[in-house]
Design an enzyme around this catalytic site. Structure first.
Site, PDB file in Angstrom:
ATOM      1  N   LYS A 293       0.837  -1.209   0.000  1.00 44.55           N
ATOM      2  CA  LYS A 293       0.000   0.000   0.000  1.00 44.55           C
ATOM      3  C   LYS A 293       0.869   1.254   0.000  1.00 44.55           C
ATOM      4  O   LYS A 293       2.059   1.193   0.324  1.00 44.55           O
ATOM      5  CB  LYS A 293      -0.913  -0.027   1.222  1.00 44.55           C
ATOM      6  CG  LYS A 293      -0.161  -0.101   2.541  1.00 44.55           C
ATOM      7  CD  LYS A 293      -1.062  -0.559   3.690  1.00 44.55           C
ATOM      8  CE  LYS A 293      -0.266  -0.609   4.976  1.00 44.55           C
ATOM      9  NZ  LYS A 293      -1.048  -1.236   6.057  1.00 44.55           N
TER      10      LYS A 293
ATOM     11  N   TYR B 232      14.586  30.903   8.004  1.00 40.89           N
ATOM     12  CA  TYR B 232      13.397  31.553   8.561  1.00 40.89           C
ATOM     13  C   TYR B 232      13.533  31.739  10.065  1.00 40.89           C
ATOM     14  O   TYR B 232      13.987  30.831  10.778  1.00 40.89           O
ATOM     15  CB  TYR B 232      12.156  30.698   8.288  1.00 40.89           C
ATOM     16  CG  TYR B 232      11.700  30.772   6.843  1.00 40.89           C
ATOM     17  CD1 TYR B 232      11.366  31.987   6.256  1.00 40.89           C
ATOM     18  CD2 TYR B 232      11.606  29.625   6.077  1.00 40.89           C
ATOM     19  CE1 TYR B 232      10.949  32.052   4.934  1.00 40.89           C
ATOM     20  CE2 TYR B 232      11.180  29.668   4.760  1.00 40.89           C
ATOM     21  CZ  TYR B 232      10.851  30.894   4.192  1.00 40.89           C
ATOM     22  OH  TYR B 232      10.440  30.944   2.893  1.00 40.89           O
TER      23      TYR B 232
HETATM   24  C1  LIG Z   1      -0.203  -2.100   6.718  1.00 39.66           C
HETATM   25  C2  LIG Z   1      -0.705  -3.410   7.125  1.00 39.66           C
HETATM   26  C3  LIG Z   1       0.171  -4.492   7.272  1.00 39.66           C
HETATM   27  C4  LIG Z   1       1.668  -4.345   7.225  1.00 39.66           C
HETATM   28  O1  LIG Z   1       2.089  -3.847   8.471  1.00 39.66           O
HETATM   29  P1  LIG Z   1       3.630  -3.557   8.830  1.00 39.66           P
HETATM   30  O2  LIG Z   1       3.591  -3.114  10.239  1.00 39.66           O
HETATM   31  O3  LIG Z   1       4.059  -2.455   7.900  1.00 39.66           O
HETATM   32  O4  LIG Z   1       4.387  -4.797   8.614  1.00 39.66           O
HETATM   33  C5  LIG Z   1      -0.383  -5.731   7.515  1.00 39.66           C
HETATM   34  N1  LIG Z   1      -1.711  -5.899   7.653  1.00 39.66           N
HETATM   35  C6  LIG Z   1      -2.590  -4.865   7.542  1.00 39.66           C
HETATM   36  C7  LIG Z   1      -4.027  -5.113   7.721  1.00 39.66           C
HETATM   37  C8  LIG Z   1      -2.111  -3.582   7.299  1.00 39.66           C
HETATM   38  O5  LIG Z   1      -2.976  -2.566   7.226  1.00 39.66           O
END
Ligand SMILES: *Cc1c(COP(=O)(O)O)cnc(C)c1O
Length: 352
Positions: free
Chosen positions: A40, A250
């Site tokens: 993702k 800044y």
């Molecule tokens: C993002 C996600 C993962 C991966 O998690 P990590 O902590 O990055 O390994 C796994 N399962 C779900 C449902 C997620 O949303």
């Protein structure tokens, strides 16, 4: 016709071997379970077009995105039956889209189960909420008749505190076992990256690492075996001489107390190098530390070149990005450090 672009002043070297090695390490740590891959948010900011072929080459066969909008970029590389969409079918159009593309929706509620079945059903995944109170069917609904009508490929749940030694992990594990006993499914999936380090009880049939694939170290057990994947570099776009009394940036938060050589670097908060680094960050040139002077701007930071005064405009400097260390220094999570890396970085995959 537009002429070819001049060279970039921000680049992100992605170590393909480290990525493949991390997947193999996590797959081995998963024991008899297979490791999948959470891809993702454009593979945690690193770029699906380069990450996916490397993960598939290493052996990954199960992929997870959050949004429906992320599907086309992933199915360009992966058969749709190997991809699940975690946010599930909220709208009828989501369910139609899943059916037309062949990707699996993750059903997160009884309403979503009904929506999926009303459109004809088919293979799907099912998320059970075992305590994180985010997405997933509540434990008190696991015996609902609508769930029994689903064709569940992967029954899953998500850990809230896997990166800690917390009794909550075992509590969630117990609930997931209860759900798994009640709901038929072809396979079961529970552990994210940190969950993999909790041991064989947490692995079930399929694990879902994300962070650790990309070099994150959520638990000490993974230090030393998980390798850094993302190596950012930024160019010096101006070199300037400061006199005692000159202030930088800044709000003039840094004032030189002596003559100094400073470098203006093409890296700012628009690139994911957030203002929390102001006053504590340092870039590097080889082993030479180049401490930040003043505040991080949108497109620039200024560093002290005193330890590397040979550097000139156009030269590259390293942005230290050992994720564990960078997280401790900046106060950002390892996830934020990765997913925040902006689009102005030219991403380059390198083998070997
Ligand atoms: C993002 C996600 C993962 C991966 O998690 P990590 O902590 O990055 O390994 C796994 N399962 C779900 C449902 C997620 O949303």
């Amino acid at each position: 016709m537009m002429p070819e672009l001049p060279p970039p002043t921000l680049r992100l070297r992605l170590d393909a071997d480290a990525l493949a090695s991390n997947w193999r390490v996590l797959d081995a740590m998963s024991g008899t379970a297979a490791a999948g891959a959470a891809v993702k948010a454009d593979a945690y900011g690193l770029g699906v077009d380069q990450v996916l072929p490397a993960l598939r080459g290493a052996g990954a066969q199960d992929f997870f995105v959050a949004h429906w909008s992320e599907v086309p970029d992933v199915t360009a590389h992966v058969p749709p039956a190997q991809l699940s969409v975690l946010h599930g079918p909220v709208h009828r159009q989501d369910a139609d889209y899943a059916r037309q593309t062949g990707v699996r929706p993750v059903i997160n509620s009884l309403d979503q189960a009904g929506l999926w079945l009303a459109g004809g059903g088919g293979p799907c995944d099912l998320m059970i909420d075992t305590g994180i109170n985010r997405l997933g069917v509540a434990m008190h609904d696991i015996h609902d008749a609508v769930l029994a009508r689903l064709d569940v490929v992967t029954l899953m749940s998500h850990l809230a505190s896997a990166d800690e030694d917390s009794a909550f992990n075992e509590a969630q594990l117990g609930r997931f076992r209860t759900a798994a006993a009640a709901i038929p499914a072809r396979r079961r999936s529970f552990a994210n990256s940190a969950g993999i380090a909790l041991g064989a009880d947490y692995a079930f049939d399929l694990t879902r690492p994300g962070l650790a694939l990309y070099g994150g170290v959520p638990r000490a057990e993974m230090a030393g075996t998980i390798r850094q994947v993302a190596w950012p570099q930024a160019a010096i776009i101006q070199r300037r001489q400061l006199q005692a009394g000159d202030s930088v940036g800044y709000n003039a938060t840094f004032t030189a107390d002596r003559p100094m050589v400073a470098g203006v670097i093409s890296l700012g908060y628009a690139d994911g190098y957030l203002r929390c680094w102001s006053g504590k960050g340092a870039l590097k040139s080889g082993d030479a530390m180049l401490p930040l002077l003043g505040k991080v701007s949108m497109d620039m930071v200024v560093v002290d070149l005193g330890n590397a005064s040979h550097l000139r405009e156009g030269d590259w400097v390293d942005v230290p990005y050992d994720l564990h260390q960078a997280s401790v220094t900046s106060g950002l999570s390892q996830y934020e450090l990765l997913t925040g890396l902006g689009r102005r970085f030219r991403r380059k995959f390198q083998q070997g």
